[in-house]
Design a protein around this motif. Sequence first.
Motif, PDB file in Angstrom:
ATOM      1  N   UNK A 163       0.805  -1.215   0.000  1.00 17.75           N
ATOM      2  CA  UNK A 163       0.000   0.000   0.000  1.00 17.75           C
ATOM      3  C   UNK A 163       0.841   1.268   0.000  1.00 17.75           C
ATOM      4  N   UNK A 217      -0.056  -7.253   3.782  1.00 15.33           N
ATOM      5  CA  UNK A 217       0.824  -6.094   3.651  1.00 15.33           C
ATOM      6  C   UNK A 217       1.428  -5.976   2.250  1.00 15.33           C
ATOM      7  N   UNK A 227      -1.740   4.518  -1.520  1.00 11.94           N
ATOM      8  CA  UNK A 227      -2.738   5.081  -0.615  1.00 11.94           C
ATOM      9  C   UNK A 227      -2.373   4.898   0.857  1.00 11.94           C
ATOM     10  N   UNK A 228      -1.336   4.117   1.134  1.00 12.22           N
ATOM     11  CA  UNK A 228      -0.996   3.812   2.517  1.00 12.22           C
ATOM     12  C   UNK A 228      -0.177   4.883   3.220  1.00 12.22           C
ATOM     13  N   UNK A 253       0.057   9.125   2.486  1.00 13.20           N
ATOM     14  CA  UNK A 253      -0.148  10.266   1.595  1.00 13.20           C
ATOM     15  C   UNK A 253       0.947  11.293   1.887  1.00 13.20           C
ATOM     16  N   UNK A 290       0.560  15.013   2.898  1.00 18.39           N
ATOM     17  CA  UNK A 290       0.247  15.474   4.256  1.00 18.39           C
ATOM     18  C   UNK A 290       1.482  15.989   4.977  1.00 18.39           C
ATOM     19  N   UNK A 291       2.640  15.685   4.421  1.00 18.00           N
ATOM     20  CA  UNK A 291       3.884  15.972   5.137  1.00 18.00           C
ATOM     21  C   UNK A 291       4.816  16.835   4.292  1.00 18.00           C
ATOM     22  N   UNK A 310       7.985  21.879   8.320  1.00 20.11           N
ATOM     23  CA  UNK A 310       7.764  21.485   9.719  1.00 20.11           C
ATOM     24  C   UNK A 310       7.293  20.044   9.853  1.00 20.11           C
ATOM     25  N   UNK A 311       6.836  19.456   8.748  1.00 21.63           N
ATOM     26  CA  UNK A 311       6.342  18.076   8.795  1.00 21.63           C
ATOM     27  C   UNK A 311       7.456  17.046   8.667  1.00 21.63           C
ATOM     28  N   UNK A 317       8.001  14.457  11.348  1.00 18.43           N
ATOM     29  CA  UNK A 317       6.898  13.496  11.477  1.00 18.43           C
ATOM     30  C   UNK A 317       6.949  12.459  10.372  1.00 18.43           C
ATOM     31  N   UNK A 354       7.357   8.549  10.968  1.00 18.71           N
ATOM     32  CA  UNK A 354       6.438   7.556  10.399  1.00 18.71           C
ATOM     33  C   UNK A 354       7.228   6.426   9.750  1.00 18.71           C
ATOM     34  N   UNK A 384       9.120   4.322  12.399  1.00 11.26           N
ATOM     35  CA  UNK A 384       8.216   3.398  13.105  1.00 11.26           C
ATOM     36  C   UNK A 384       7.846   2.216  12.224  1.00 11.26           C
ATOM     37  N   UNK A 385       7.609   2.479  10.951  1.00 12.21           N
ATOM     38  CA  UNK A 385       7.252   1.403  10.016  1.00 12.21           C
ATOM     39  C   UNK A 385       8.383   0.384   9.954  1.00 12.21           C
ATOM     40  N   UNK A 408      -6.918  16.188   7.558  1.00 10.13           N
ATOM     41  CA  UNK A 408      -5.549  16.548   7.933  1.00 10.13           C
ATOM     42  C   UNK A 408      -4.838  17.330   6.832  1.00 10.13           C
ATOM     43  N   UNK A 427       1.513  17.082  13.506  1.00  9.37           N
ATOM     44  CA  UNK A 427       2.328  16.025  12.884  1.00  9.37           C
ATOM     45  C   UNK A 427       2.153  14.651  13.521  1.00  9.37           C
ATOM     46  N   UNK A 474      -1.155  13.283  12.247  1.00  5.65           N
ATOM     47  CA  UNK A 474      -1.121  12.892  10.832  1.00  5.65           C
ATOM     48  C   UNK A 474      -0.405  11.556  10.662  1.00  5.65           C
ATOM     49  N   UNK A 475       0.675  11.396  11.407  1.00 10.19           N
ATOM     50  CA  UNK A 475       1.392  10.112  11.354  1.00 10.19           C
ATOM     51  C   UNK A 475       0.472   8.982  11.810  1.00 10.19           C
ATOM     52  N   UNK A 487      -2.247   8.049   9.286  1.00 10.05           N
ATOM     53  CA  UNK A 487      -1.783   7.231   8.162  1.00 10.05           C
ATOM     54  C   UNK A 487      -1.479   5.800   8.614  1.00 10.05           C
ATOM     55  N   UNK A 488      -1.036   5.633   9.838  1.00  8.88           N
ATOM     56  CA  UNK A 488      -0.849   4.262  10.354  1.00  8.88           C
ATOM     57  C   UNK A 488      -2.188   3.536  10.419  1.00  8.88           C
ATOM     58  N   UNK A 514      -4.779   4.250   8.688  1.00  7.94           N
ATOM     59  CA  UNK A 514      -5.227   4.038   7.312  1.00  7.94           C
ATOM     60  C   UNK A 514      -4.613   2.756   6.750  1.00  7.94           C
ATOM     61  N   UNK A 515      -3.355   2.534   7.027  1.00 10.47           N
ATOM     62  CA  UNK A 515      -2.745   1.296   6.533  1.00 10.47           C
ATOM     63  C   UNK A 515      -3.386   0.069   7.160  1.00 10.47           C
ATOM     64  N   UNK A 575      -6.472  -0.452   5.238  1.00 12.30           N
ATOM     65  CA  UNK A 575      -6.189  -0.976   3.896  1.00 12.30           C
ATOM     66  C   UNK A 575      -5.790  -2.447   3.905  1.00 12.30           C
TER      67      UNK A 575
END
Lengths: 423, 423
Positions: free
Chosen positions: A156, A232, A325-326, A328, A331-332, A336-337, A340, A344, A347-348, B190, B214, B217-218, B221-222, B224-225, B228
């Motif tokens: 995704x 996944x 789509x997993x 976007x 959004x970042x 400043x994003x 984050x 993300x 963490x993934x 967001x 931020x 938003x993170x 998206x988590x 969202x996954x 999905x």
Amino acid sequence: MNTTTARAYRAHAPETLGAALAELPAVAARLGGTVDDWRVREVGDGNINLVFIVEGPRGSVVAKQALPYVRLVGESWPLPLARASFEHAALVEQARHAPARVPEVHHFDESQALVVMEHLTPHLILRKGLIAGTVYPKLAEHVAELLAETLFKTSDLHLAAADKKQKMKFFCDNTALCKITEDLIFTDPYRDAELNRHTSPQLDALALQFRRDTPLKRAAQELKRRFLGDAQALIHGDLHTGSLMVTESDTRAIDPEFAFYGPMGFDIGAVLGNLLLAYYAQDGHEERPGARDDYREWILAQITAIWEGFEARFRALWAEAGTGDGFVAGLFDEAADAPAAAAAKDRYLRALLADSLRFGGMKMIRRILGLAHVEDLESIEDPDRRAAAERRALALARELVLFGEGVASIHEVAPAARFHRLR
Amino acid sequence: MNTTTARAYRAHAPETLGAALAELPAVAARLGGTVDDWRVREVGDGNINLVFIVEGPRGSVVAKQALPYVRLVGESWPLPLARASFEHAALVEQARHAPARVPEVHHFDESQALVVMEHLTPHLILRKGLIAGTVYPKLAEHVAELLAETLFKTSDLHLAAADKKQKMKFFCDNTALCKITEDLIFTDPYRDAELNRHTSPQLDALALQFRRDTPLKRAAQELKRRFLGDAQALIHGDLHTGSLMVTESDTRAIDPEFAFYGPMGFDIGAVLGNLLLAYYAQDGHEERPGARDDYREWILAQITAIWEGFEARFRALWAEAGTGDGFVAGLFDEAADAPAAAAAKDRYLRALLADSLRFGGMKMIRRILGLAHVEDLESIEDPDRRAAAERRALALARELVLFGEGVASIHEVAPAARFHRLR
């Protein structure tokens, strides 16, 4: 590549295959000459299929044909021919993303459950190379490429949701082979299953303890539910060191008939877990104590390098091709994003490392206490020596399954492996 | 129940529907008399479909027909008619497990995207009852039954893997409606999306802050996954308080056209999140401050009771019908295994509570900052009062999304809700 269908299935023998291939102009041209010039050998050393090497004056091909039962067990264990369709579909999908890391498909015949593909030569099964103590300088780089490209590009993170669901839908039918994994990896080693075997009597008490290991059984079932429901990415599904063919300069993954949409960590863990088995097996293969010290460390270095190479390439793909789509990315996109977005991704990948280590541990355990063992350990003739290696592998494997989420970095794995070898 | 297919689709009007239903003997018999005796009204107050009530001398039915576009927006937003097939399939599956909690299906016509079903009367949409301050004594028990039965019985805890994959495969095609959820819930609130709206100018600064939040938003998206890729069970997919029809003694879930195999917590969270919106909206509906204090507390009590009822029933189902491949009970059948089996279930339910709270928070946020709002809040005419309720709801929602995993028990939710109302 052509696709034919609709004749009644018949299992080939070396005597019948040539005539069948002669009807395929592209394959015949690749072999050169005519059917009378071709040498056909059945070389299947796997458990469930026929594999032929066909050599002609100009070139050679491999023809892999599914049998309607598990070859190792016989007709009493039927297995659907459709697995050849899933293998073919997976090979085609993988070739879109990592063409240099899989055999080229020349022809697929659905009715015959027959895939004609590139003959990889002079490639050797990686597992045999690891037993022999052979160094493969490109191995880590190539495996990292295979994993990152095939997993990212079918996830995704790269695909639109509707496109991914369409791919996933096709593989929803590959349940017979998934069921083998579900039983043999996630369940049987933890109960008194008829098909289980282990080095006996040396590991009798330990095997019994695994069947009584309540936190481990709980964890095994949690991981099984991930395997059942966490779609996944398109995973190979059986990516042990017997599914990798290597030379000094090349690496290819074969046999993706277990492919389906599942957790990425199952594939990564298969590679890492089997390398760890090879690591512990070295004690059984060295001519004198310490003779394989360097090679042992080379194996551990591959584990680290495969993950690090995978992570680097996966992050690069996310940056270049993270259009799914997993996540976007839009959004970042403010300055400043950035932290984050980085968090993300961190963490993934941290979660994926934990998954990989946990599934890797599961794969190690099943190879010592379940039905299907590995040559790395089986080829150690002295059962005491073999059992010693197996105990060490089981100790690390249990730790990985139960505590993989607490491993902060791939650099923690090699010290853990060394510790369990020496304690 | 009959299924017909193969005529060209045409959108019905009250004038044409009667003749179509007259061709269906079972439906005609249920209505009684002949088509001339039937009263047909189009009552669709939803956003994307035609809904007719047909009343005859003997009885009445509801006919729901999909339109090939989003009714709220018009033909510029096309939407596949096939969603009626997914709604029908979901209603049939839900009826197998919780027949008393869904409308009975009388007829499905795939070519017309038309489902003829039980006319629920004198049922009211729950959301309207919550705005009016009506107590429903059976609500929590019924919602717990609906959730536990439909989610458990379509999960890997109950089904053989191959059976579940076959069900899941069918719903892999329901991507257009999933895409609406993906965009409107997990992404648009967001970012500066054209269709977003909020109480302005009161919430302008807060809406902007959400687009800059931020960690949120993170987390979005988590989640969202998870939406999905986590095929945990067949979920309704849109189980807000506008999809529940109630009387004092009955509760039914309608409109499962968003159904697919996804995370259970998305359904549970939809119910809990919408009840929390109703809780905060009470401040806008009470005649004098404090007049709705008891009702407010009743709503919070429902949240606790729904989860507790769900958990109890889910555990009972696991004990009675936990025959799926996702948890092999036979691994835990020695007396010494009992604590591990209990731990496995505790961990499962703890994770599910966290999921439910996190998805619930997402559902709350989208109803205040996204495209589709809820009547609970929209019907508060004074924008300052409405904005005050919305701020409180957003504060709790953000906490649930980010910190839902830290919530140890459902009993922690009501205090958090009260705190954010009063702080």
